[in-house]
Design a protein around this motif. Structure first.
Motif, PDB file in Angstrom:
ATOM      1  N   LEU A 163      42.497 -49.548  51.591  1.00 49.15           N
ATOM      2  CA  LEU A 163      41.786 -50.061  52.763  1.00 49.15           C
ATOM      3  C   LEU A 163      41.812 -51.589  52.749  1.00 49.15           C
ATOM      4  CD1 LEU A 163      38.678 -47.673  52.508  1.00 49.15           C
ATOM      5  CD2 LEU A 163      40.751 -47.304  53.826  1.00 49.15           C
ATOM      6  N   ASP A 164      42.501 -52.164  53.714  1.00 47.27           N
ATOM      7  CA  ASP A 164      42.625 -53.626  53.766  1.00 47.27           C
ATOM      8  C   ASP A 164      41.785 -54.166  54.912  1.00 47.27           C
ATOM      9  OD1 ASP A 164      43.329 -56.252  53.546  1.00 47.27           O
ATOM     10  OD2 ASP A 164      45.492 -55.923  53.657  1.00 47.27           O
ATOM     11  N   GLU A 165      40.615 -54.665  54.589  1.00 45.41           N
ATOM     12  CA  GLU A 165      39.668 -55.175  55.579  1.00 45.41           C
ATOM     13  C   GLU A 165      39.530 -54.218  56.757  1.00 45.41           C
ATOM     14  OE1 GLU A 165      39.662 -59.276  56.186  1.00 45.41           O
ATOM     15  OE2 GLU A 165      41.076 -59.686  54.582  1.00 45.41           O
ATOM     16  N   PRO A 166      39.228 -52.962  56.468  1.00 50.81           N
ATOM     17  CA  PRO A 166      39.245 -51.966  57.539  1.00 50.81           C
ATOM     18  C   PRO A 166      38.104 -52.163  58.535  1.00 50.81           C
ATOM     19  CG  PRO A 166      38.313 -51.013  55.556  1.00 50.81           C
ATOM     20  CD  PRO A 166      38.803 -52.375  55.182  1.00 50.81           C
ATOM     21  N   LEU A 167      37.088 -52.919  58.153  1.00 47.98           N
ATOM     22  CA  LEU A 167      35.917 -53.024  59.034  1.00 47.98           C
ATOM     23  C   LEU A 167      35.771 -54.417  59.634  1.00 47.98           C
ATOM     24  CD1 LEU A 167      33.358 -51.113  56.770  1.00 47.98           C
ATOM     25  CD2 LEU A 167      34.995 -50.189  58.423  1.00 47.98           C
ATOM     26  N   SER A 168      36.748 -55.278  59.401  1.00 44.43           N
ATOM     27  CA  SER A 168      36.510 -56.677  59.757  1.00 44.43           C
ATOM     28  C   SER A 168      36.492 -56.932  61.259  1.00 44.43           C
ATOM     29  CB  SER A 168      37.529 -57.586  59.072  1.00 44.43           C
ATOM     30  OG  SER A 168      38.817 -57.193  59.446  1.00 44.43           O
ATOM     31  N   SER A 169      36.999 -55.987  62.050  1.00 45.31           N
ATOM     32  CA  SER A 169      36.916 -56.237  63.495  1.00 45.31           C
ATOM     33  C   SER A 169      35.647 -55.667  64.120  1.00 45.31           C
ATOM     34  CB  SER A 169      38.129 -55.663  64.220  1.00 45.31           C
ATOM     35  OG  SER A 169      39.148 -55.358  63.343  1.00 45.31           O
ATOM     36  N   LEU A 170      34.759 -55.141  63.292  1.00 40.99           N
ATOM     37  CA  LEU A 170      33.541 -54.526  63.841  1.00 40.99           C
ATOM     38  C   LEU A 170      32.357 -55.482  63.779  1.00 40.99           C
ATOM     39  CD1 LEU A 170      33.813 -51.037  62.126  1.00 40.99           C
ATOM     40  CD2 LEU A 170      34.772 -51.785  64.306  1.00 40.99           C
ATOM     41  N   ASP A 171      31.383 -55.229  64.637  1.00 39.97           N
ATOM     42  CA  ASP A 171      30.194 -56.073  64.564  1.00 39.97           C
ATOM     43  C   ASP A 171      29.373 -55.672  63.328  1.00 39.97           C
ATOM     44  OD1 ASP A 171      27.991 -54.229  65.154  1.00 39.97           O
ATOM     45  OD2 ASP A 171      28.940 -54.061  67.119  1.00 39.97           O
ATOM     46  N   PRO A 172      28.508 -56.589  62.856  1.00 43.15           N
ATOM     47  CA  PRO A 172      27.846 -56.390  61.563  1.00 43.15           C
ATOM     48  C   PRO A 172      27.107 -55.053  61.450  1.00 43.15           C
ATOM     49  CG  PRO A 172      27.396 -58.576  62.406  1.00 43.15           C
ATOM     50  CD  PRO A 172      28.148 -57.867  63.479  1.00 43.15           C
ATOM     51  N   HIS A 173      26.470 -54.631  62.522  1.00 45.11           N
ATOM     52  CA  HIS A 173      25.685 -53.403  62.470  1.00 45.11           C
ATOM     53  C   HIS A 173      26.588 -52.198  62.219  1.00 45.11           C
ATOM     54  CE1 HIS A 173      22.148 -51.035  63.179  1.00 45.11           C
ATOM     55  NE2 HIS A 173      22.871 -50.234  63.952  1.00 45.11           N
ATOM     56  N   LEU A 174      27.675 -52.155  62.973  1.00 48.58           N
ATOM     57  CA  LEU A 174      28.629 -51.052  62.861  1.00 48.58           C
ATOM     58  C   LEU A 174      29.333 -51.054  61.507  1.00 48.58           C
ATOM     59  CD1 LEU A 174      29.337 -48.880  64.811  1.00 48.58           C
ATOM     60  CD2 LEU A 174      31.182 -50.282  65.714  1.00 48.58           C
ATOM     61  N   THR A 197      38.399 -56.813  50.982  1.00 47.39           N
ATOM     62  CA  THR A 197      37.464 -57.335  51.974  1.00 47.39           C
ATOM     63  C   THR A 197      37.170 -58.802  51.710  1.00 47.39           C
ATOM     64  OG1 THR A 197      35.248 -57.127  52.899  1.00 47.39           O
ATOM     65  CG2 THR A 197      35.497 -56.491  50.611  1.00 47.39           C
ATOM     66  N   HIS A 198      36.745 -59.490  52.759  1.00 48.29           N
ATOM     67  CA  HIS A 198      36.235 -60.851  52.602  1.00 48.29           C
ATOM     68  C   HIS A 198      34.723 -60.824  52.461  1.00 48.29           C
ATOM     69  CE1 HIS A 198      39.982 -62.789  54.160  1.00 48.29           C
ATOM     70  NE2 HIS A 198      39.603 -63.601  53.218  1.00 48.29           N
ATOM     71  N   ASP A 199      34.170 -59.647  52.732  1.00 47.97           N
ATOM     72  CA  ASP A 199      32.725 -59.530  52.825  1.00 47.97           C
ATOM     73  C   ASP A 199      32.161 -59.083  51.474  1.00 47.97           C
ATOM     74  OD1 ASP A 199      30.136 -58.555  53.206  1.00 47.97           O
ATOM     75  OD2 ASP A 199      30.551 -58.070  55.303  1.00 47.97           O
ATOM     76  N   GLN A 200      31.484 -60.008  50.809  1.00 50.04           N
ATOM     77  CA  GLN A 200      30.992 -59.684  49.473  1.00 50.04           C
ATOM     78  C   GLN A 200      29.965 -58.574  49.469  1.00 50.04           C
ATOM     79  OE1 GLN A 200      29.396 -63.155  47.712  1.00 50.04           O
ATOM     80  NE2 GLN A 200      31.160 -64.357  48.310  1.00 50.04           N
ATOM     81  N   SER A 201      29.091 -58.574  50.476  1.00 47.88           N
ATOM     82  CA  SER A 201      28.053 -57.552  50.433  1.00 47.88           C
ATOM     83  C   SER A 201      28.672 -56.173  50.654  1.00 47.88           C
ATOM     84  CB  SER A 201      26.929 -57.834  51.424  1.00 47.88           C
ATOM     85  OG  SER A 201      27.465 -58.045  52.691  1.00 47.88           O
TER      86      SER A 201
END
Ligand SMILES: Nc1ncnc2c1ncn2[C@@H]1O[C@H](COP(=O)(O)OP(=O)(O)OP(=O)(O)O)[C@@H](O)[C@H]1O
Ligand SMILES: [Mg+2]
Length: 356
Positions: A163-174, A197-201
């Protein structure tokens, strides 16, 4: 027993070493994340595991099976590796129905028709898409499209999900919602995950272990807890979570915050052997600092130069000469006001020397 194994995996693009002698073992059912600044080699690593990119050197195994080895002139093409993949762009085909999007990888693998229907239906059910089966994915929301991509990866019953940044185009809630859904699917199907991911959390919430990478070189591979609390070096400390660094000078056998007269003494003082070292730095996290009364042992005297209310927390900037740190306290914590002098104490700190 390790399931995916990378041995001295190296990728050279001309003069750029995108990945440098990466050694890695991932367990069956483990969720493994890769974090690091842009260009550090995360996508290249995933693409080499997937088989979209050949290796310059090293070997990739899944279980006991060799997947890639330039030395042995061996390379198993991507469609023969049982990996599901979801990349940053949604990559759904708008001219095909949701159902056909998900069935597609099974069709190119020549899976038998009844089996295609069974697996496609199950993947759609698992991702809550059954009722959309006959619609075009073009009409779905971002989260819906992302689900289609996930369902498509799930349908092949993958041993591993890449999974390569699979969620990065979504808004934070989603994003938050989807990350729990991915975790649930993993529990249900037992596949291993390699997650970029770029998102640490996101990495913290999902992963059993995290790899922190810099310019193609591994800095630390550890649990989220250890990467945060016991960082291997200054780079990891600064990359994960919020960090403060203060340059420290030595004078007359004492340590001072550089550019100020604030002495770092007592329990906070650096050990004699690093005092005066090049690049001597004390590091703390904004959440591990408190305001204390003047004269408290080992506290540092500074001035509040900014105070921002962020909802649950209050974010302060405290200056010592021309250097500053951030301090974060809960919103009920009464702290000093802008312009006031204050004393701060570090509940935890690290010392670093040299460049990084
Ligand atoms: N096809 C290519 N040709 C030449 N150089 C490449 C190619 N693909 C990647 N690189 C280089 O390899 C290095 C690693 O790139 P990679 O895409 O793996 O980084 P990344 O960690 O995924 O970054 P990001 O977080 O921005 O996605 C970079 O210096 C990049 O410019
Ligand atoms: Mg990338």
């Amino acid at each position: 027993m390790s399931y995916i194994r990378l041995v001295d995996v190296t990728k050279q693009f001309g003069k750029v070493t995108a990945v440098d002698k990466l050694n890695l073992e991932i367990e069956k059912g483990e969720c493994f994340s890769m974090l690091g600044p842009s260009g550090c080699g995360k996508t290249t690593t995933l693409r080499m595991v997937a088989g979209f990119e050949d290796l310059s050197d090293g070997e990739v195994y899944v279980g006991d099976n060799l997947l890639s080895s330039p030395k042995k002139k061996y390379y198993l093409p991507p469609e023969k590796r049982n990996f599901g993949m979801v990349f940053q762009a949604f990559a759904v085909w708008p001219h095909l129905s949701v159902y056909e999007n998900v069935a597609f990888p099974l069709r190119i693998r020549n899976v038998e028709a009844a089996e295609i229907d069974k697996r496609t239906t199950e993947a759609l059910r698992a991702t809550n898409l059954l009722k959309e089966a006959n619609n075009s994915p073009a009409n779905l929301s971002g989260g819906g499209k992302q689900r289609v991509a996930l369902a498509r990866a799930l349908a092949i019953n993958p041993d591993v999900m890449l999974l390569d940044e699979p969620l990065s185009s979504l808004d934070p809630h989603l994003r938050e919602e989807m990350r729990f859904e991915i975790k649930d699917l993993q529990k249900k199907y037992g596949f291993s995950i390699m997650y970029v991911t770029h998102d640490q959390s996101e990495a913290m919430a999902l992963s059993d272990r995290i790899l922190v990478m810099k310019l193609g070189v591994v800095q630390q591979i550890d649990t989220p807890f250890n990467v945060y609390n016991n960082p291997a070096n200054k780079f990891v400390f600064s990359f994960i979570g919020l960090s403060n660094f203060l340059n420290v000078n030595a004078a007359n056998g004492k340590a001072f915050i550089a550019g100020s007269e604030v002495e770092i003494a007592g329990a906070l003082a650096p050990k004699a052997e690093i005092l005066g070292a090049d690049g001597l730095t004390i590091a703390t996290r904004p959440s591990e600092i408190s305001f204390v009364s003047e004269g408290t042992p080992d506290s540092l005297r500074g001035v509040v130069t900014r105070k921002a209310f962020l909802g649950e927390i209050i974010d302060y900037q405290v200056k010592f000469g021309d250097q500053e740190i951030r301090v974060q306290k809960g919103r009920r914590d009464i702290g000093p006001e802008v312009g006031e002098n204050c004393s701060v104490a570090f509940s935890r700190h690290f010392w670093y020397t040299g460049e990084e």
